[in-house]
Write an enzyme that holds these catalytic residues in place. Structure first.
Site, short mmCIF file in Angstrom:
data_model
loop_
_atom_site.label_atom_id
_atom_site.label_comp_id
_atom_site.label_asym_id
_atom_site.label_seq_id
_atom_site.Cartn_x
_atom_site.Cartn_y
_atom_site.Cartn_z
N HIS A 73 -22.20 -18.47 24.90
CA HIS A 73 -21.47 -19.38 24.01
C HIS A 73 -19.96 -19.08 24.05
O HIS A 73 -19.26 -19.21 23.04
CB HIS A 73 -21.98 -19.28 22.57
CG HIS A 73 -23.41 -19.71 22.41
ND1 HIS A 73 -23.78 -21.03 22.26
CD2 HIS A 73 -24.57 -19.00 22.41
CE1 HIS A 73 -25.10 -21.11 22.15
NE2 HIS A 73 -25.60 -19.89 22.24
N ASN A 145 -28.79 -24.33 17.82
CA ASN A 145 -28.51 -25.06 19.06
C ASN A 145 -28.80 -26.54 18.85
O ASN A 145 -29.32 -26.94 17.81
CB ASN A 145 -29.38 -24.54 20.21
CG ASN A 145 -29.00 -23.14 20.65
OD1 ASN A 145 -27.84 -22.76 20.61
ND2 ASN A 145 -29.99 -22.36 21.07
N TYR A 359 -26.42 -9.63 16.97
CA TYR A 359 -25.16 -10.32 16.67
C TYR A 359 -24.16 -9.41 15.98
O TYR A 359 -22.97 -9.43 16.28
CB TYR A 359 -25.44 -11.56 15.81
CG TYR A 359 -25.81 -12.78 16.61
CD1 TYR A 359 -25.00 -13.91 16.63
CD2 TYR A 359 -26.98 -12.83 17.36
CE1 TYR A 359 -25.33 -15.04 17.36
CE2 TYR A 359 -27.32 -13.95 18.10
CZ TYR A 359 -26.50 -15.05 18.09
OH TYR A 359 -26.83 -16.16 18.82
#
Length: 690
Positions: A73, A145, A359
């Site tokens: 991304h 997404n 993350y």
């Protein structure tokens, strides 16, 4: 003697094990790895365990592979906005963000996945749709997404997925595409990817605009009400403008025309006051519903058909402000799936569980500090306080001695700092709610995870005939790029036979190979009723709102016709864009000079949703000698768009090979009606890879 033995696990996953003196897979510290497919969980459907050092090392190393660009991304576009809760769901969730009438600031980032930050907007790729809600109870990040399912079932496989789809390690290409050996070698060995591959090979990965694509939370989450009752939930973003995509040839030419096409489209829409909007919907269900389904709701390669569980709309997202600085906001924004607020909780989805760690670790690596939450774009809008201190780039200046708790400093007249709150604090729902299942520690997958093909079949058979043709053609294109690994295309087609025999035959024919023997399925697929919600074409809106119409004109063009077409487009809330051989414009039939918005050679028809050609006899003769003009019309027809033309422009259409159909009209009401859609019936006559 050494060899590799390939076996299938309980969940249908592929295991390749070394025998003899074959090299053994190990950790960075040399510890042999027994299972590289499954993370250690508390039961088949329980949470992933922190003690799994193999998973932690693998994810940890993967998270730090690139600095400072995002590993995936990397190329993104962002915007500020507001989310307004429009329905009362207090029976489902106590989260303040869902209080009816509540308005919450948001920042949204759209992205491609495979390419680097310097790649382009329009490759065939999944699009990220991440929303940061600055709620009054803290930040909630819904990281999703534009496709509701994913390639893999377990976070253990995420580094392998990304390594395979990224540019090949020895040659550093292709930069932003999946049409190459390593991706398809990996994917064809992983049957669980099949459902996602159907979506990836469809037009869902060629969105016309960020404004005309759906978003999905992908994972199964939980909503928790004030009484502690938990329900499962899947989140959906539905665009107000409806779904719209490009087609493959158009996307290729858009890439050549404008590398920043979707970024520009988003910026200009907001800048002009045409604020993009999405409705937030939820599919809410309980354990009883989950147990009745022929798939596992915690399996991220599966979706819940909307026909089985309709989407309930609970709020509206409006993007109304562009960033002031791309780096400070869009590039530095840090989304964390672990950012939830009271009233929203995690399920035991094994991919989600891995992301909760990944993350946070990634943001520390990418932004260089554990204090990335102090960067303005990441900082909560509500008051916050804790006893975390120091660290690189600490910008806050805590006062006093209180950097621990419990403490009794307040009794001595000093500031004691914040304290926990049993009433307002976040609590994790436990198994007694019926929303979780736990058991002993195992490296397994639940039995229903082994069904890799039923929903892939559902997706394919829910598409229109044209969409099915696009999927078949996409597989042919992608697999034709596989070079030295001759075994990969037949292996992939063997998997596709479990999805649909006609699809597999079309792909085999397109590749020029014999239809291989059907791959054995770990769990035999079942037929499910088609779902219209899975089709782009069935969800396109009959409207010009938010769409652009290119108007080609030249010296001598009729001023009255030109003004009438512009007025008709604008009356439908469309955008009229004037295109002329010269950017200075052209002199019209009434002697007036009309400035163009774009010059013909640099403003091809793939930038528009429909085109009008308004020419005089002399203007048409001149443009018939211009390759850009012929290509402008030829591409519009080839890309299935409406073409409105003046009588004098017809020789240009003839030279471009335009054949009469319902989408080729004059300049009146018929053109405006035709410009609202596309004409897929043309396609088989023009091109068909499969």
């Amino acid at each position: 003697m050494s060899k590799i033995e390939t076996t299938t696990g309980s969940g249908g996953e592929t295991h390749q094990r070394a025998t003899g003196d074959a090299p053994v897979l190990t950790t960075n510290h040399g510890v042999p790895v027994s299972d590289n497919q499954n993370s250690l969980k508390s039961g088949g459907r329980g949470p992933t365990l922190l003690e799994d050092f193999v998973l932690r090392e693998k994810i940890f190393h993967f998270d730090h592979e690139r600095i400072p660009e995002r590993i995936v991304h990397a190329r993104g576009s962002g915007a500020h906005g507001v989310f307004e809760a429009t329905a009362d769901i207090s029976d489902l969730s106590k989260a303040a963000v869902f209080t009816k009438g509540e308005k919450t600031e948001v920042f949204v980032r759209f992205s491609t996945v495979a390419g680097g930050a310097g790649s382009v907007d329009t490759p065939r790729d999944v699009r990220g749709f991440a929303v940061k809600f600055y709620t009054r109870e803290g930040n909630w990040d819904l990281v999703g997404n534009n496709i509701p399912v994913f390639f893999i079932q377990d976070a253990m496989k995420f580094p392998d997925l990304v390594h395979s789809v990224k540019m090949e390690a020895d040659r550093a290409y292709p930069q932003a595409g999946s049409a190459h050996d390593t991706f398809w070698d990996w994917a064809s060995l992983m049957p669980e990817t099949t459902h996602m591959l159907m979506w990836a090979m469809s037009d869902r990965t060629l969105p016309r605009s960020f404004r005309t694509m759906e978003g999905f939370g992908v994972h199964t989450f939980k909503l928790v009400n004030a009484k502690g009752k938990a329900s499962f939930v899947k989140f959906h973003w539905k665009p107000r403008l409806g779904l719209q995509s490009t087609i493959w040839d158009e996307a290729l030419k858009l890439q050549a025309a404008d590398n920043d096409f979707q970024r520009r489209d988003l910026w200009e829409a907001i800048d002009s006051g045409s604020f993009p909007q999405w409705d937030l919907g939820v599919q809410v269900f309980d354990q009883a519903f989950a147990e009745k389904q022929p798939y596992d709701v915690l399996d991220v390669t599966k979706l819940i058909p909307e026909e089985d569980l309709p989407v309930r709309f609970i709020g509206t997202l409006t993007l109304n402000r562009n960033p002031d600085n791309f780096f400070a906001e869009t590039e530095q924004v840090a989304f964390l799936p672990s950012n939830v607020v009271p009233g929203i909780d995690f399920s035991n989805d094994p991919l989600l569980q891995g992301r909760l760690f990944s993350y946070l670790d990634t943001q520390n690596s990418r932004l260089g500090t554990t204090n990335f939450h102090q960067i303005p774009i990441n900082a909560p809008r509500c008051p916050f306080g804790n006893f975390q201190r120091d660290g690189k780039m600490q910008t806050m200046v805590p006062k006093g001695r209180a950097n621990y708790e419990p403490n009794s400093l307040a009794a001595h007249g000093e500031e004691g700092g914040p304290r926990e709150s049993a009433e307002r604090g976040f609590v994790t729902t436990d198994a007694t709610t019926g929303a979780d299942e736990q058991g002993e520690k195992l490296r397994v997958r639940a039995e229903l995870f082994a069904d890799h093909y039923s929903q892939a079949r559902l997706f394919y058979r829910s598409q229109t005939e044209s969409e099915q043709a696009h999927i078949a053609s996409s597989f042919v294109f992608e697999l034709s790029k596989v070079g030295l690994l001759d075994q990969v295309p037949p292996r992939m087609v063997a998997n596709l036979r479990n999805v649909d025999e006609d699809l597999a035959q079309r792909v085999a024919d397109g590749l020029g190979i014999d239809l291989p023997k059907k791959a054995p399925a770990a769990r035999e697929p079942v037929d499910m009723p088609p779902s219209d919600a899975l089709s782009i074409h069935k969800n396109m809106k009959d409207t010009l709102e938010g769409r652009a119409v290119g108007i080609l004109y030249a010296d001598g063009s009729d001023a009255t016709e030109l003004d009438a077409v512009i007025s008709a487009i604008e009356a439908e809330q469309g955008k009229a864009v004037l295109v002329s051989p010269k950017v200075g414009g052209a002199t019209l039939s009434d002697g007036s000079k009309r400035k163009a918005d774009g010059q013909l050679a640099g403003t091809p028809s793939q930038l528009f949703d429909a085109v009008a050609v308004i020419l005089s006899d002399e203007g048409c003769k001149a443009l018939m000698k211009e390759a850009a003009a012929v290509q402008f019309v030829m591409d519009a027809f080839g890309h299935l768009k409406a073409i409105g033309a003046s009588e004098a422009a017809k020789p240009l259409l003839d030279k471009a090979g335009v054949e009469p159909d319902g989408g080729v009209t004059g300049l009146g009401d018929d053109f405006v009606a035709a410009a609202r859609g596309r004409f897929y019936a043309r396609e088989p006559k023009l091109r068909m890879l499969a």
